[in-house]
Structures are given as structure tokens and as C-alpha cells.
Design an enzyme around this catalytic site. Structure first.
Site, PDB file in Angstrom:
ATOM      1  N   SER A  13       2.045   2.063  -4.421  1.00 30.02           N
ATOM      2  CA  SER A  13       2.166   3.141  -5.414  1.00 30.02           C
ATOM      3  C   SER A  13       2.428   4.499  -4.755  1.00 30.02           C
ATOM      4  O   SER A  13       3.102   5.357  -5.339  1.00 30.02           O
ATOM      5  CB  SER A  13       0.919   3.203  -6.310  1.00 30.02           C
ATOM      6  N   ASN A  14       1.904   4.715  -3.543  1.00 29.29           N
ATOM      7  CA  ASN A  14       2.225   5.969  -2.851  1.00 29.29           C
ATOM      8  C   ASN A  14       3.698   6.011  -2.462  1.00 29.29           C
ATOM      9  O   ASN A  14       4.356   7.045  -2.607  1.00 29.29           O
ATOM     10  CB  ASN A  14       1.338   6.143  -1.612  1.00 29.29           C
ATOM     11  N   MET A  87      -1.979  -1.496   6.093  1.00 34.68           N
ATOM     12  CA  MET A  87      -3.350  -1.845   6.458  1.00 34.68           C
ATOM     13  C   MET A  87      -3.421  -2.622   7.777  1.00 34.68           C
ATOM     14  O   MET A  87      -4.045  -3.675   7.870  1.00 34.68           O
ATOM     15  CB  MET A  87      -3.993  -2.651   5.310  1.00 34.68           C
ATOM     16  N   ILE A  89      -4.208  -1.976  12.020  1.00 30.80           N
ATOM     17  CA  ILE A  89      -4.582  -1.069  13.101  1.00 30.80           C
ATOM     18  C   ILE A  89      -3.442  -1.071  14.111  1.00 30.80           C
ATOM     19  O   ILE A  89      -2.902  -2.134  14.447  1.00 30.80           O
ATOM     20  CB  ILE A  89      -5.905  -1.517  13.751  1.00 30.80           C
ATOM     21  N   HIS A 106      -5.111   8.707   3.774  1.00 31.31           N
ATOM     22  CA  HIS A 106      -6.380   7.980   3.796  1.00 31.31           C
ATOM     23  C   HIS A 106      -7.206   8.411   2.587  1.00 31.31           C
ATOM     24  O   HIS A 106      -7.297   9.609   2.294  1.00 31.31           O
ATOM     25  CB  HIS A 106      -7.130   8.283   5.100  1.00 31.31           C
ATOM     26  N   THR A 138      -2.699   9.241  15.268  1.00 32.89           N
ATOM     27  CA  THR A 138      -2.933   9.147  16.710  1.00 32.89           C
ATOM     28  C   THR A 138      -3.585   7.794  16.987  1.00 32.89           C
ATOM     29  O   THR A 138      -3.839   7.021  16.053  1.00 32.89           O
ATOM     30  CB  THR A 138      -3.853  10.289  17.190  1.00 32.89           C
ATOM     31  N   LEU A 141      -8.159   5.430  15.093  1.00 33.92           N
ATOM     32  CA  LEU A 141      -7.990   5.151  13.661  1.00 33.92           C
ATOM     33  C   LEU A 141      -8.552   6.276  12.776  1.00 33.92           C
ATOM     34  O   LEU A 141      -9.717   6.654  12.920  1.00 33.92           O
ATOM     35  CB  LEU A 141      -8.704   3.837  13.322  1.00 33.92           C
ATOM     36  N   GLN A 170      -4.321  12.026  -7.027  1.00 36.49           N
ATOM     37  CA  GLN A 170      -4.119  13.129  -6.080  1.00 36.49           C
ATOM     38  C   GLN A 170      -3.270  12.703  -4.884  1.00 36.49           C
ATOM     39  O   GLN A 170      -2.471  13.483  -4.369  1.00 36.49           O
ATOM     40  CB  GLN A 170      -5.469  13.678  -5.609  1.00 36.49           C
ATOM     41  N   GLU A 171      -3.448  11.455  -4.446  1.00 37.08           N
ATOM     42  CA  GLU A 171      -2.612  10.951  -3.354  1.00 37.08           C
ATOM     43  C   GLU A 171      -1.140  11.054  -3.742  1.00 37.08           C
ATOM     44  O   GLU A 171      -0.294  11.474  -2.946  1.00 37.08           O
ATOM     45  CB  GLU A 171      -2.960   9.490  -3.045  1.00 37.08           C
TER      46      GLU A 171
HETATM   47  C1  GAR Z   1      -4.167   4.084  -0.993  1.00 38.13           C
HETATM   48  O1  GAR Z   1      -5.316   4.489  -1.699  1.00 38.13           O
HETATM   49  C2  GAR Z   1      -4.219   4.588   0.440  1.00 38.13           C
HETATM   50  O2  GAR Z   1      -4.829   5.846   0.554  1.00 38.13           O
HETATM   51  C3  GAR Z   1      -5.050   3.515   1.084  1.00 38.13           C
HETATM   52  O3  GAR Z   1      -4.629   2.317   0.527  1.00 38.13           O
HETATM   53  C4  GAR Z   1      -4.150   2.576  -0.792  1.00 38.13           C
HETATM   54  C5  GAR Z   1      -2.769   1.999  -0.899  1.00 38.13           C
HETATM   55  O4  GAR Z   1      -2.300   2.064  -2.217  1.00 38.13           O
HETATM   56  N1  GAR Z   1      -4.896   3.540   2.496  1.00 38.13           N
HETATM   57  C6  GAR Z   1      -5.846   3.212   3.357  1.00 38.13           C
HETATM   58  O5  GAR Z   1      -6.941   2.844   3.012  1.00 38.13           O
HETATM   59  C7  GAR Z   1      -5.444   3.327   4.810  1.00 38.13           C
HETATM   60  N2  GAR Z   1      -6.603   3.338   5.649  1.00 38.13           N
HETATM   61  P1  GAR Z   1      -0.754   1.928  -2.524  1.00 38.13           P
HETATM   62  O6  GAR Z   1      -0.284   0.657  -1.810  1.00 38.13           O
HETATM   63  O7  GAR Z   1      -0.695   1.756  -4.019  1.00 38.13           O
HETATM   64  O8  GAR Z   1      -0.079   3.158  -2.040  1.00 38.13           O
END
Ligand code: GAR
Length: 207
Positions: A13-14, A87, A89, A106, A138, A141, A170-171
Site C-alpha cells: 500500500s505504501n 521485510m 534484514i 518504519h 544503514t 536495522l 500517515q505513512e
Molecule cells: C507498513 O506499515 C510499513 O511501515 C511496515 O510494513 C507495512 C507494509 O505495508 N514496514 C516495516 O515494518 C519495516 N520494518 P504495505 O506493504 O501496505 O506498504
């Protein structure tokens, strides 16, 4: 024009918000995923964006996976690599290769709650504010220099799902904004500090 490659692992979604934002000066060259079933790949294909899958299960170490991923990414000559719910590392060599040109979002107000289950942990800790952070990546993590943050209230009746939804909104606003700064050459990481040139006001916002 800045070439951008976006990495996803799932819903995307981002990535979708970034594509829909039609950021001036930014061209989304490709969306890569480490899983063929990442739902976001469908949206990308439907919008004419090239997609690639580099399945981490086909590699016997983090380093070999990262090398294969890097080879795919670099075919698109990216100015910026955008981790959007990716997701995995990443190895130190991979993060070094993209130093200063790889961003992550994040779902917490870093440096609080690195890692997973951020919303549950924020509720359990009794936090009154939660949010999201965009940072340069960087080797350590979730520890790279912070570029921007957005905060939302944690409401008394929140559960993980309701808080995640409030933060996610908000993201979707914050990430395209930051990428817009990068595309406009306004984002600078120098001597360990991040600067945003021009009149952007504070880079932390309260929704
Ligand atoms: C989002 O909330 C993002 O911030 C998080 O995973 C989700 C992905 O959603 N990222 C992490 O946790 C990274 N450590 P999306 O696939 O719908 O964008």
C-alpha cells in the site's frame, strides 16, 4: 528525473501511495519483491511498472540473496531505492552499496520500537503517541538517520488493528512527501545529519 526502484514484500500500500502521488521529478522504474505472491505486484503491473521477483528462499545465505537482489536493482540504474514494507534484514555490503540513496519507512516513532509488532508494543507500553518514521538505511536495522516522522494519538480503546490503520494513513502521506524532497534535490545527509533544503517547515508532524 530521478530513477526509483521500490522493494516490497506484501500488500504494497505504501508503494501504491507513492505511485499514485505522481511525484514531480521521480520515475518509478520497477517494483521488486522477494515473494511472487506479494499482492502489490499486481497493482504495479496494472500500472505499467516493470516488476521482478527475487525469491529469498532460492538462496542459501543473506549475502547471496542480497547480491542477486542488487544485480536486479542496478539494472534500473536507480538514484533512489525505496523500501516499502520490504521485510528482509539486509547485509552490511548491500546497505553500504546504497548508502545515502536508500530509504525505509518504519511504523513507529524511531528510535522507539525497532523491529516487529510495533503497534502492539506501543499500546502495551502505554504510549500516548505512535507514528511512523522515514529514514536512510544503514547496516543497523531501523537505525539510520531519521528524515521525517508523523505522530498520531494512541486512543484508549485502540487495538493493534485500529492503531496500525491510523499510522498507515500517515505513512501514505509522509513517504511520497519525502521522496518528493529527494527528487527535488532537497534532501541531504551530511556529517551524520539530515537536512531538508527549502521551506518545508518541521519534518515531524502531528496528525
Ligand atoms: C507498513 O506499515 C510499513 O511501515 C511496515 O510494513 C507495512 C507494509 O505495508 N514496514 C516495516 O515494518 C519495516 N520494518 P504495505 O506493504 O501496505 O506498504
Amino acid at each position: 528525473m530521478k530513477n526509483i526502484v521500490i522493494l516490497i514484500s506484501g500488500r504494497g500500500s505504501n508503494m501504491e501511495a507513492i505511485v499514485r502521488a505522481r511525484i514531480a521529478g521521480a520515475q518509478i522504474k520497477a517494483v521488486l519483491a522477494n515473494r511472487a505472491d506479494a499482492a502489490g505486484l499486481t497493482f504495479a503491473r496494472e500500472h505499467g511498472i516493470e516488476t521482478r521477483v527475487v525469491d529469498h528462499r532460492h538462496y542459501d545465505s543473506r549475502e547471496t540473496f542480497d547480491a542477486a537482489l542488487q544485480a536486479q536493482i542496478d539494472q534500473f540504474a536507480p538514484d533512489l531505492v525505496v523500501l516499502a514494507g520490504f521485510m528482509r534484514i539486509l547485509s552490511a555490503g548491500f546497505t553500504r552499496h546504497y548508502e545515502g540513496r536508500m530509504l525505509n519507512i518504519h511504523p513507529s516513532l524511531l528510535p522507539a520500537f525497532t523491529g516487529l509488532h510495533t503497534h502492539r508494543r506501543a499500546i502495551e507500553a502505554g504510549c500516548k503517541l505512535a507514528g511512523c518514521t522515514v529514514h536512510f538505511v544503514t547496516a543497523e536495522l531501523d537505525h539510520g538517520p531519521i528524515v521525517a516522522q508523523a505522530a498520531v494519538p494512541v486512543l484508549p480503546d485502540d487495538d493493534e488493528t485500529s492503531l496500525a490503520a491510523r499510522v498507515l494513513a500517515q505513512e501514505h502521506r509522509l513517504y511520497p512527501q519525502v521522496i518528493g524532497w529527494f527528487a527535488a534535490d532537497r534532501l541531504v545527509w551530511r556529517d551524520g545529519r539530515v537536512y531538508v533544503h527549502g521551506d518545508v517547515g518541521a519534518t515531524g508532524t502531528l496528525a
